[in-house]
Write an enzyme that holds these catalytic residues in place. Sequence first.
Site, short mmCIF file in Angstrom:
data_model
loop_
_atom_site.label_atom_id
_atom_site.label_comp_id
_atom_site.label_asym_id
_atom_site.label_seq_id
_atom_site.Cartn_x
_atom_site.Cartn_y
_atom_site.Cartn_z
N CYS A 35 0.83 -1.22 0.00
CA CYS A 35 0.00 0.00 0.00
C CYS A 35 0.86 1.26 0.00
O CYS A 35 0.36 2.34 -0.25
CB CYS A 35 -0.95 0.00 1.19
SG CYS A 35 -0.10 0.04 2.77
N CYS A 104 -2.64 -3.01 8.58
CA CYS A 104 -2.29 -1.65 9.04
C CYS A 104 -1.83 -1.71 10.50
O CYS A 104 -0.92 -0.97 10.89
CB CYS A 104 -3.49 -0.72 8.91
SG CYS A 104 -4.39 -0.90 7.35
#
Length: 128
Positions: A35, A104
């Site tokens: 990402c 994350c």
Amino acid sequence: MALYSEKVMEHFRHPRNAGMIEDADGIGEVGNARCGDIMKIYLKIEDDIIVDAAFETFGCGSAIASSSMATELIKGKPVSEALTLTNQAVVEALDGLPPHKVHCSVLAEEAIRKAVQDYYSSKQNRGV
Ligand code: FES
């Protein structure tokens, strides 16, 4: 059910410990290649206790919420305890993350571990 828990939204909107620590004793930076998000954790350590923690995160809302929660979880704790913080504990403290956002929280675990390693190796270099 909403995609994000209220806690995630709250920490995203009002992150705790955002920023840097000028005279940090340990700094850990990690990124996720997929990402492209980057997280940097700063630790201030006295007598092996994390007296302050801060973060700079260039990433998604879940990464910001994870950084905020993770720094809250380790503040005031012994360094050894911070090393055992798992991303799962961060996710639980946030009342969950959507499955595709769990990575994350992994950044937070890794960045803290790196910051602690940095602290240990600079301590060694100073011969303390
Ligand atoms: Fe990459 Fe959240 S999407 S850290």
